[in-house]
Motif scaffolding. Structure first.
Motif, PDB file in Angstrom:
ATOM      1  N   LYS A   1      87.514  35.678 -21.447  1.00 46.18           N
ATOM      2  CA  LYS A   1      87.536  34.229 -21.562  1.00 46.18           C
ATOM      3  C   LYS A   1      88.901  33.771 -22.053  1.00 46.18           C
ATOM      4  CE  LYS A   1      84.751  30.467 -23.262  1.00 46.18           C
ATOM      5  NZ  LYS A   1      84.029  30.000 -24.417  1.00 46.18           N
ATOM      6  N   VAL A   2      89.394  32.689 -21.445  1.00 45.72           N
ATOM      7  CA  VAL A   2      90.672  32.124 -21.861  1.00 45.72           C
ATOM      8  C   VAL A   2      90.446  30.652 -22.187  1.00 45.72           C
ATOM      9  CG1 VAL A   2      93.066  31.647 -21.192  1.00 45.72           C
ATOM     10  CG2 VAL A   2      91.928  33.703 -20.325  1.00 45.72           C
ATOM     11  N   ILE A   3      90.729  30.285 -23.437  1.00 44.11           N
ATOM     12  CA  ILE A   3      90.564  28.891 -23.861  1.00 44.11           C
ATOM     13  C   ILE A   3      91.936  28.231 -23.885  1.00 44.11           C
ATOM     14  CG2 ILE A   3      89.896  27.405 -25.805  1.00 44.11           C
ATOM     15  CD1 ILE A   3      88.009  29.715 -26.681  1.00 44.11           C
ATOM     16  N   ILE A   4      92.001  27.010 -23.352  1.00 42.87           N
ATOM     17  CA  ILE A   4      93.253  26.256 -23.454  1.00 42.87           C
ATOM     18  C   ILE A   4      93.106  25.304 -24.635  1.00 42.87           C
ATOM     19  CG2 ILE A   4      94.740  24.576 -22.300  1.00 42.87           C
ATOM     20  CD1 ILE A   4      94.292  25.946 -19.755  1.00 42.87           C
ATOM     21  N   ASP A   5      93.941  25.486 -25.640  1.00 37.53           N
ATOM     22  CA  ASP A   5      93.818  24.642 -26.831  1.00 37.53           C
ATOM     23  C   ASP A   5      94.055  23.180 -26.450  1.00 37.53           C
ATOM     24  OD1 ASP A   5      93.807  25.233 -30.017  1.00 37.53           O
ATOM     25  OD2 ASP A   5      94.815  23.345 -29.522  1.00 37.53           O
ATOM     26  N   PRO A   6      93.182  22.269 -26.934  1.00 37.86           N
ATOM     27  CA  PRO A   6      93.322  20.845 -26.564  1.00 37.86           C
ATOM     28  C   PRO A   6      94.693  20.255 -26.927  1.00 37.86           C
ATOM     29  CG  PRO A   6      91.353  21.207 -27.915  1.00 37.86           C
ATOM     30  CD  PRO A   6      92.020  22.528 -27.783  1.00 37.86           C
ATOM     31  N   ALA A   7      95.359  20.825 -27.947  1.00 37.38           N
ATOM     32  CA  ALA A   7      96.650  20.268 -28.381  1.00 37.38           C
ATOM     33  C   ALA A   7      97.740  20.431 -27.314  1.00 37.38           C
ATOM     34  CB  ALA A   7      97.092  20.927 -29.679  1.00 37.38           C
ATOM     35  N   ILE A   8      97.475  21.272 -26.293  1.00 38.73           N
ATOM     36  CA  ILE A   8      98.476  21.473 -25.240  1.00 38.73           C
ATOM     37  C   ILE A   8      98.697  20.196 -24.436  1.00 38.73           C
ATOM     38  CG2 ILE A   8      98.749  22.632 -22.989  1.00 38.73           C
ATOM     39  CD1 ILE A   8      97.790  25.182 -24.367  1.00 38.73           C
ATOM     40  N   LEU A   9      97.612  19.437 -24.249  1.00 38.44           N
ATOM     41  CA  LEU A   9      97.733  18.246 -23.402  1.00 38.44           C
ATOM     42  C   LEU A   9      97.584  16.944 -24.172  1.00 38.44           C
ATOM     43  CD1 LEU A   9      95.811  19.522 -20.250  1.00 38.44           C
ATOM     44  CD2 LEU A   9      98.271  19.146 -20.478  1.00 38.44           C
ATOM     45  N   ASN A  10      97.353  17.054 -25.484  1.00 37.20           N
ATOM     46  CA  ASN A  10      97.114  15.841 -26.263  1.00 37.20           C
ATOM     47  C   ASN A  10      98.040  15.757 -27.458  1.00 37.20           C
ATOM     48  OD1 ASN A  10      94.635  14.804 -24.841  1.00 37.20           O
ATOM     49  ND2 ASN A  10      93.995  16.882 -25.366  1.00 37.20           N
ATOM     50  N   ASP A  11      98.288  14.528 -27.860  1.00 36.60           N
ATOM     51  CA  ASP A  11      99.119  14.283 -29.030  1.00 36.60           C
ATOM     52  C   ASP A  11      98.333  14.679 -30.279  1.00 36.60           C
ATOM     53  OD1 ASP A  11     101.220  13.468 -30.507  1.00 36.60           O
ATOM     54  OD2 ASP A  11     101.050  11.334 -30.032  1.00 36.60           O
ATOM     55  N   ILE A  12      99.065  15.187 -31.277  1.00 39.16           N
ATOM     56  CA  ILE A  12      98.443  15.555 -32.550  1.00 39.16           C
ATOM     57  C   ILE A  12      98.523  14.346 -33.479  1.00 39.16           C
ATOM     58  CG2 ILE A  12      98.665  17.060 -34.560  1.00 39.16           C
ATOM     59  CD1 ILE A  12      97.864  18.544 -32.073  1.00 39.16           C
ATOM     60  N   GLN A  13      97.376  13.974 -34.039  1.00 37.35           N
ATOM     61  CA  GLN A  13      97.386  12.846 -34.976  1.00 37.35           C
ATOM     62  C   GLN A  13      97.883  13.321 -36.333  1.00 37.35           C
ATOM     63  OE1 GLN A  13      96.808   9.873 -33.566  1.00 37.35           O
ATOM     64  NE2 GLN A  13      96.587  11.176 -31.765  1.00 37.35           N
ATOM     65  N   GLU A  14      98.489  12.393 -37.056  1.00 40.17           N
ATOM     66  CA  GLU A  14      99.001  12.719 -38.380  1.00 40.17           C
ATOM     67  C   GLU A  14      97.887  13.329 -39.248  1.00 40.17           C
ATOM     68  OE1 GLU A  14     102.094  10.568 -39.481  1.00 40.17           O
ATOM     69  OE2 GLU A  14     102.166  11.387 -41.510  1.00 40.17           O
ATOM     70  N   GLY A  15      98.186  14.468 -39.887  1.00 33.90           N
ATOM     71  CA  GLY A  15      97.206  15.088 -40.782  1.00 33.90           C
ATOM     72  C   GLY A  15      96.209  15.993 -40.078  1.00 33.90           C
ATOM     73  N   GLN A  16      96.176  15.971 -38.731  1.00 31.29           N
ATOM     74  CA  GLN A  16      95.226  16.809 -37.980  1.00 31.29           C
ATOM     75  C   GLN A  16      95.634  18.287 -38.098  1.00 31.29           C
ATOM     76  OE1 GLN A  16      94.897  15.418 -33.929  1.00 31.29           O
ATOM     77  NE2 GLN A  16      93.803  17.260 -33.268  1.00 31.29           N
ATOM     78  N   ALA A  17      94.633  19.169 -38.278  1.00 24.71           N
ATOM     79  CA  ALA A  17      94.945  20.594 -38.397  1.00 24.71           C
ATOM     80  C   ALA A  17      95.377  21.144 -37.044  1.00 24.71           C
ATOM     81  CB  ALA A  17      93.715  21.337 -38.897  1.00 24.71           C
ATOM     82  N   VAL A  18      96.383  22.005 -37.031  1.00 26.87           N
ATOM     83  CA  VAL A  18      96.821  22.632 -35.781  1.00 26.87           C
ATOM     84  C   VAL A  18      96.841  24.145 -35.955  1.00 26.87           C
ATOM     85  CG1 VAL A  18      98.218  20.747 -34.864  1.00 26.87           C
ATOM     86  CG2 VAL A  18      99.258  22.344 -36.454  1.00 26.87           C
ATOM     87  N   ARG A  19      96.642  24.856 -34.853  1.00 30.26           N
ATOM     88  CA  ARG A  19      96.644  26.311 -34.926  1.00 30.26           C
ATOM     89  C   ARG A  19      98.045  26.877 -34.804  1.00 30.26           C
ATOM     90  NH1 ARG A  19      91.388  28.775 -33.539  1.00 30.26           N
ATOM     91  NH2 ARG A  19      89.951  27.051 -33.351  1.00 30.26           N
ATOM     92  N   SER A  20      98.971  26.079 -34.292  1.00 26.32           N
ATOM     93  CA  SER A  20     100.350  26.543 -34.161  1.00 26.32           C
ATOM     94  C   SER A  20     101.254  25.400 -34.602  1.00 26.32           C
ATOM     95  CB  SER A  20     100.621  26.921 -32.705  1.00 26.32           C
ATOM     96  OG  SER A  20     101.949  27.345 -32.567  1.00 26.32           O
ATOM     97  N   PRO A  21     102.038  25.609 -35.660  1.00 27.12           N
ATOM     98  CA  PRO A  21     102.805  24.496 -36.222  1.00 27.12           C
ATOM     99  C   PRO A  21     103.708  23.806 -35.203  1.00 27.12           C
ATOM    100  CG  PRO A  21     102.813  26.348 -37.729  1.00 27.12           C
ATOM    101  CD  PRO A  21     102.160  26.831 -36.470  1.00 27.12           C
ATOM    102  N   GLY A  22     104.188  24.550 -34.200  1.00 26.22           N
ATOM    103  CA  GLY A  22     105.078  23.959 -33.202  1.00 26.22           C
ATOM    104  C   GLY A  22     104.443  22.782 -32.464  1.00 26.22           C
ATOM    105  N   MET A  23     103.089  22.741 -32.452  1.00 24.46           N
ATOM    106  CA  MET A  23     102.388  21.657 -31.742  1.00 24.46           C
ATOM    107  C   MET A  23     102.617  20.298 -32.389  1.00 24.46           C
ATOM    108  SD  MET A  23      98.725  23.467 -31.368  1.00 24.46           S
ATOM    109  CE  MET A  23      98.267  24.494 -29.966  1.00 24.46           C
ATOM    110  N   LYS A  24     103.024  20.311 -33.663  1.00 22.71           N
ATOM    111  CA  LYS A  24     103.118  19.043 -34.391  1.00 22.71           C
ATOM    112  C   LYS A  24     104.388  18.268 -34.086  1.00 22.71           C
ATOM    113  CE  LYS A  24     103.107  20.774 -38.472  1.00 22.71           C
ATOM    114  NZ  LYS A  24     103.012  21.209 -39.862  1.00 22.71           N
ATOM    115  N   TYR A  25     105.429  19.000 -33.673  1.00 17.94           N
ATOM    116  CA  TYR A  25     106.743  18.369 -33.640  1.00 17.94           C
ATOM    117  C   TYR A  25     107.109  17.861 -32.266  1.00 17.94           C
ATOM    118  CZ  TYR A  25     107.014  20.550 -38.176  1.00 17.94           C
ATOM    119  OH  TYR A  25     106.748  20.915 -39.462  1.00 17.94           O
ATOM    120  N   GLN A  26     107.879  16.762 -32.246  1.00 19.03           N
ATOM    121  CA  GLN A  26     108.443  16.314 -30.965  1.00 19.03           C
ATOM    122  C   GLN A  26     109.458  17.359 -30.536  1.00 19.03           C
ATOM    123  OE1 GLN A  26     109.388  12.280 -30.276  1.00 19.03           O
ATOM    124  NE2 GLN A  26     110.261  12.758 -28.279  1.00 19.03           N
TER     125      GLN A  26
END
Ligand code: TXA
Ligand code: MG
Length: 343
Positions: A214-239
């Motif tokens: 099974k391969v899951i695509i993390d939702p953060a790949i296609l969506n903006d991260i809201q301020e304070g939202q937990a992320v699995r990879s810190p790189g997802m937070k930054y522009q």
């Protein structure tokens, strides 16, 4: 963010003498621009707090964004990581050396500065022969983020590295143009048979499915991260990946793209379109390939080129978000700060 020039950055050729020199520099705690098949990396001894601190300074990178550790031989993996699942070995067998980064629990030898304070480490075996040779000759594991100034498009040529890092690092190895052009796919393990893609890249979902149940695509790949939202990879937070020019991603057919752009013309506006397109536009167009693999190969160079041209804004044709196109799409929505127009 640019600091004063401190040192001469030397350009080394990717031959035995150049790589030997680069390995010596790295063993002495210096930073070296390293070609890989994905993008150029900014490499240093992954186990040295001081050398890794220099990487963060040179890039202006947030301290909580961990670095990928690069190895050239499988024996190194258990020296750096713990609890390595059987599936990781199967993936390594198939995709290493290559554009896949796997996240594991870290061993104590990985400094906190390298892991951005996390208890995990991302490990990758790059495929570029100069990278493998540099790692082997240095005898070290090399921490290497993409070699751009933080937030800017990644370098896919030695000249891009020099533009961003000249005067800040000891040397750049000129290994030619990066073949893939977007960064590695970053995955973590959900369990013994499931992986989660945290960043799409050179290895596609379909390729991973050949080895994982099974391969899951993390939702953060296609969506903006809201301020304070937990992320699995810190790189997802930054522009990320943003040229100085404003990037606007335009989704829809070509005639609608043309109509939208022609209604929104201004000074120094450009269009980034697929090969064979450009007709019907009232702004200059630059082509970035005819399929997703070529678009991946050319995207970052094209975004940098927009700044060379002094573009104020660039309207970009959206790639198909499938296969390696998912990586291109992911980079573009971030470059655009999630400014996506449906036409
Ligand atoms: O292709 C690549 O991966 C290139 C070449 C040089 O190898 N490197 C690269 O590094 O793209 P960088 O630092 O620009 O991007 C690494 C990404 C970041 O988004 C970071 O947050 C994520 O990987 N990452 C690294 N270690 C991680 C970890 N332990 N847990 C979660 N995410 C991690
Ligand atoms: Mg990067």
């Amino acid at each position: 963010m640019r600091r004063e020039k401190k040192m001469e950055t030397i350009l080394l050729s990717a031959d035995a003498a150049g790589i030997e020199k680069a390995a010596e520099l790295i063993k002495n705690g210096c930073l070296v621009g390293m070609p890989t098949e994905t993008v150029y990396g900014l490499a240093a001894d992954a186990l040295s707090d001081e050398a890794v601190a220099e990487i963060f300074t040179a890039k202006g990178r947030p301290a909580d964004n961990p670095l990928i550790v690069h190895i050239a031989d499988m024996e190194k993996l258990p020296e750096l990581a713990e609890d390595i699942p059987e599936l990781a070995y199967r993936l390594a067998e198939r995709f290493w050396p290559g554009p896949l980064t796997m996240i594991f629990k870290k061993k104590d030898c990985i400094p906190h500065i390298t892991s951005g304070g996390l208890d995990t480490v991302g490990v990758r075996m790059p495929a570029h022969p100069a990278a493998l040779e540099l790692i082997r000759r240095s005898g070290l594991a090399l921490a290497a983020p993409s070699g751009n100034v933080s937030g800017y498009p990644s370098p896919t040529k030695a000249e891009h590295m020099l533009r961003d890092m000249n005067g800040r690092i000891a040397a750049v190895i000129d290994g030619g143009e990066c073949s893939v052009g977007v960064e590695s796919t970053v995955i973590c393990f959900e369990n013994d048979s499931t992986v989660r893609i945290l960043r799409p890249g050179g290895i596609t979902e379909d390729q991973l499915s050949e080895a994982a149940d099974k391969v899951i695509i993390d939702p953060a790949i296609l969506n903006d991260i809201q301020e304070g939202q937990a992320v699995r990879s810190p790189g997802m937070k930054y522009q990320h990946y943003s040229p100085a020019a404003r990037v606007v991603l335009v989704e829809g057919g070509y005639s609608d793209f043309c109509r939208y752009v022609n209604e929104n013309v201004g000074d120094n506006i450009y269009a980034l379109v697929f090969d064979g397109e450009g007709g019907g536009l009232s702004v200059p167009a630059v082509c970035y390939g005819c399929d997703e693999a070529q678009q991946a190969h050319m995207l970052f160079a094209c975004l940098r080129d927009m700044d060379e041209k002094g573009a104020e804004a660039v309207y970009v044709r959206a790639p198909e978000p499938h296969g390696i196109g998912l990586a291109v799409y992911n980079r573009l929505i971030r470059a655009a700060g999630f400014e996506v127009i449906q036409v």
